[in-house]
Design a protein around this motif. Structure first.
Motif, short mmCIF file in Angstrom:
data_model
loop_
_atom_site.label_atom_id
_atom_site.label_comp_id
_atom_site.label_asym_id
_atom_site.label_seq_id
_atom_site.Cartn_x
_atom_site.Cartn_y
_atom_site.Cartn_z
N PHE A 1 -7.96 8.03 -12.93
CA PHE A 1 -7.50 7.85 -11.54
C PHE A 1 -6.54 8.95 -11.11
O PHE A 1 -5.67 8.74 -10.26
CB PHE A 1 -6.86 6.46 -11.33
N PRO B 1 -11.22 11.92 -7.76
CA PRO B 1 -10.56 11.23 -8.86
C PRO B 1 -11.38 11.31 -10.15
O PRO B 1 -12.61 11.37 -10.10
CB PRO B 1 -10.46 9.79 -8.37
N GLU C 1 -4.45 7.00 -1.47
CA GLU C 1 -3.86 5.69 -1.19
C GLU C 1 -4.03 4.79 -2.40
O GLU C 1 -5.06 4.86 -3.08
CB GLU C 1 -4.56 5.04 0.01
N PHE D 1 0.84 -1.20 0.00
CA PHE D 1 0.00 0.00 0.00
C PHE D 1 0.88 1.25 0.00
O PHE D 1 1.93 1.28 0.65
CB PHE D 1 -0.91 0.02 1.24
N ASN E 1 -9.22 11.54 -0.28
CA ASN E 1 -10.21 12.54 0.14
C ASN E 1 -10.35 13.61 -0.95
O ASN E 1 -10.98 14.62 -0.75
CB ASN E 1 -9.83 13.18 1.48
N LYS F 1 -2.63 0.73 -4.17
CA LYS F 1 -2.04 -0.58 -3.87
C LYS F 1 -1.49 -1.22 -5.13
O LYS F 1 -1.94 -0.92 -6.24
CB LYS F 1 -3.09 -1.50 -3.25
N LYS G 1 -3.10 0.79 -8.23
CA LYS G 1 -4.53 1.10 -8.32
C LYS G 1 -4.97 1.98 -7.15
O LYS G 1 -4.68 1.65 -5.99
CB LYS G 1 -5.32 -0.21 -8.30
N LEU G 2 -5.64 3.03 -7.47
CA LEU G 2 -6.13 3.94 -6.45
C LEU G 2 -7.21 3.25 -5.61
O LEU G 2 -8.12 2.64 -6.16
CB LEU G 2 -6.71 5.19 -7.12
N ILE G 3 -7.10 3.34 -4.29
CA ILE G 3 -8.11 2.67 -3.46
C ILE G 3 -8.84 3.64 -2.53
O ILE G 3 -9.96 3.36 -2.10
CB ILE G 3 -7.53 1.50 -2.62
N ALA G 4 -8.23 4.74 -2.21
CA ALA G 4 -8.90 5.68 -1.31
C ALA G 4 -8.28 7.07 -1.44
O ALA G 4 -7.09 7.20 -1.74
CB ALA G 4 -8.78 5.20 0.14
#
Lengths: 182, 340
Positions: free
Chosen positions: B287, B283, B308, B122, B280, B310, B275-278
């Motif tokens: 991405f 996006p 964030e 991550f 604030n 991964k 890959k974008l996962i989170a």
């Protein structure tokens, strides 16, 4: 010596006359065959190579440790997958596209498109049908081309309503109303 | 005391708008898995951009700078693109510390964190702008969870929503948001002024705190009049008695608030490895995450822009799969052996 030889011959004759009788010769044959098979099978599972590879399963603490390790790995995988799915579902809500307001995210686009009332866009008796995948591909290609053409100065006028170009296409794919599609 | 009203009148307007003189600046961070960052700053303006410009973000001669002219139907757009490779987030922080641009008074920092979690690695990249006023007021106190996302939404996206489907709903929504934003910013300023004033007058703490709500209400544009806000909020007697302290606190507050007034707007974008996962931020379909960097976001609270992502550790998946298969086969072998 001759006397002994005579006695021996008498005994042999006597034994020959009284041959043993088997009550169930078939069963004996089956048992012999089964024993041979068992011996072969036991050889397979007890071969030295397999003992070397899987011998640890015969040691209780190793068996427990490795099994626990396996469970732990699977548990970590499940936990991480659940956590990732949770994060991704939150991320979906944050996706926005300046081109299409209803085209919210790469994940939800398919979902949105499957909600398109295609039957309302096409007449009942129309033989033309567009699959969801093709429609999604079409939209993706359109967005890609639009993005590429924007990079060429002066090729496409700056517009925030680029989604409307698609509406103005004037073919059967033209949605009736954006609101009604969602 | 009238100065306080001037600060409020001009300050809020300045915070809610940004200067047309400044080039439209977009900072894009291409974050690499090893923590290095390729930073690209694109500035656009319809008049010439001189380099070195008082950039919103630190850009100096060590950057690879290219200038382009894009002829338009009416205006020509000057585009300056600056790019630099930073070996780590610390180098970006050094650049921030040495910044002599228009946002040099802002305390900004970047951080990168890589966490190895066996199946995945991550990554977390964040840029933080520390609040200008030292009294903290959380935006959550004024906005609902839904409104918060509208509050932080980049201007381009707001415009897109305004002109798209359900535009009337969004126009109405932003009218409400403008009011809430003003209340929020006012409250931040009141808290900051109170903190400044109470340093010199700690004995009035209870009295001042009891009038904070009223002071915030009086600061709304429609309530601003020629009368002294302090007279209305604290009474004529108190204002007269503490006139000197009040004026002094306003002067101090003015110095503090000048930072916010001088902060220049820009857009920050980040492209994460894998890959974008989170995040604030906001996006898009490539991405790329966007955040508006505006003084109103970090006036009264720290503003952190984080994302964030991964990546799969293929070798870990293979090792794990092999191990699980090995244990399962061993257990099956033992079970068959016992059965036989």
């Amino acid at each position: 010596m001759e006397k002994n030889d005579l006695n021996y011959q008498k005994l042999v004759k006597l034994l020959r006359k009284n041959t043993p009788e088997l009550e169930n010769p078939g069963e004996l044959a089956n048992r012999v065959i089964m024993d041979i098979n068992t011996s072969a099978a036991s050889g397979f599972f007890s071969s030295e190579t397999y003992y070397r590879i899987f011998g640890w399963t015969l040691i209780p603490w190793m068996r427990t440790s490795l099994s626990a390790g396996m469970v732990l790995l699977i548990g970590i995988l499940i936990f991480q997958s659940v956590e990732l799915n949770r994060k991704l579902s939150r991320l979906e809500d944050r996706f926005v596209s300046p081109a299409y307001n209803y085209y919210q995210s790469p994940y939800s686009s398919v979902r949105s498109l499957t909600k398109l009332p295609l039957t309302e866009s096409f007449p009942e008796n129309d033989s033309i049908r567009v699959s969801t995948r093709d429609l999604k591909n079409l939209l993706d290609e359109y967005l890609k081309l639009e993005k590429q053409s924007r990079e060429i100065p002066g090729s496409v006028p700056e517009s925030n309503n680029s989604g409307r170009h698609f509406e103005k296409g004037g073919d059967n794919l033209k949605p009736k109303q954006k609101n009604s599609q969602i | 005391m009238k100065k306080f009203k001037q600060i409020l009148r001009l300050g809020i307007v300045m915070l809610l708008l940004f200067s047309c003189e400044d080039p439209d600046t977009v900072v894009t961070n291409y974050v690499h898995p090893d923590g290095s960052v390729t930073r690209k700053v694109v500035m656009k303006r319809t008049s010439e951009i001189n380099v070195p410009w008082h950039h919103q973000v630190p850009v100096d001669s060590s950057w690879n700078i290219t200038k382009t002219l894009i002829p338009g139907e009416t205006d020509t757009t000057w585009v300056v693109t600056a790019e630099k490779f930073f070996a780590s987030a610390d180098e970006i922080n050094e650049a921030y510390r040495a910044d002599s641009g228009s946002n040099r008074m802002l305390v900004r920092s970047a951080s990168f964190k890589r966490s190895f979690r066996w199946f995945y690695t991550f990554y977390r990249y964040s840029e933080k702008v520390e609040r200008i006023l030292f009294a903290e007021v959380k935006a959550e106190q004024f906005f609902t969870q839904e409104d918060i996302s509208y509050f932080y939404m980049p201007a381009a996206m707001r415009d897109s929503l305004r002109q798209g489907a359900d535009s009337l709903m969004y126009i109405e929504k932003w009218a409400l948001m403008d009011t809430l934003e003003t209340q929020y910013l006012n409250r931040g300023m009141v808290e900051a002024w109170c903190a400044v004033y109470l340093e010199a007058n700690p004995e009035d703490s209870a009295f001042i705190h009891s009038r904070k709500e009223l002071l915030t209400e009086l600061m709304l544009p429609e309530e601003l009049s020629d009368d002294s806000i302090f007279s209305k909020a604290f009474g004529q007697d108190y204002t007269e008695r503490k006139k000197e302290y009040l004026e002094q606190s306003v002067a101090e507050f003015d110095t503090l608030f000048e930072k916010a007034m001088n902060a220049k707007f820009y857009t920050c974008e980040t492209i994460m490895p894998g890959k974008l996962i989170a995040t604030n931020g906001f996006p898009d379909h490539s991405f790329k995450v966007s955040w508006p960097v505006d003084a109103k976001y970090f006036l009264s609270q720290d503003y952190e822009m984080w994302a964030e992502s991964k990546t799969f550790n293929i070798w870990a998946w293979m090792v794990s799969g092999g191990f699980v298969l090995f244990v399962l086969l061993g257990l099956v072998w033992r079970w068959l052996k016992e059965k036989v």
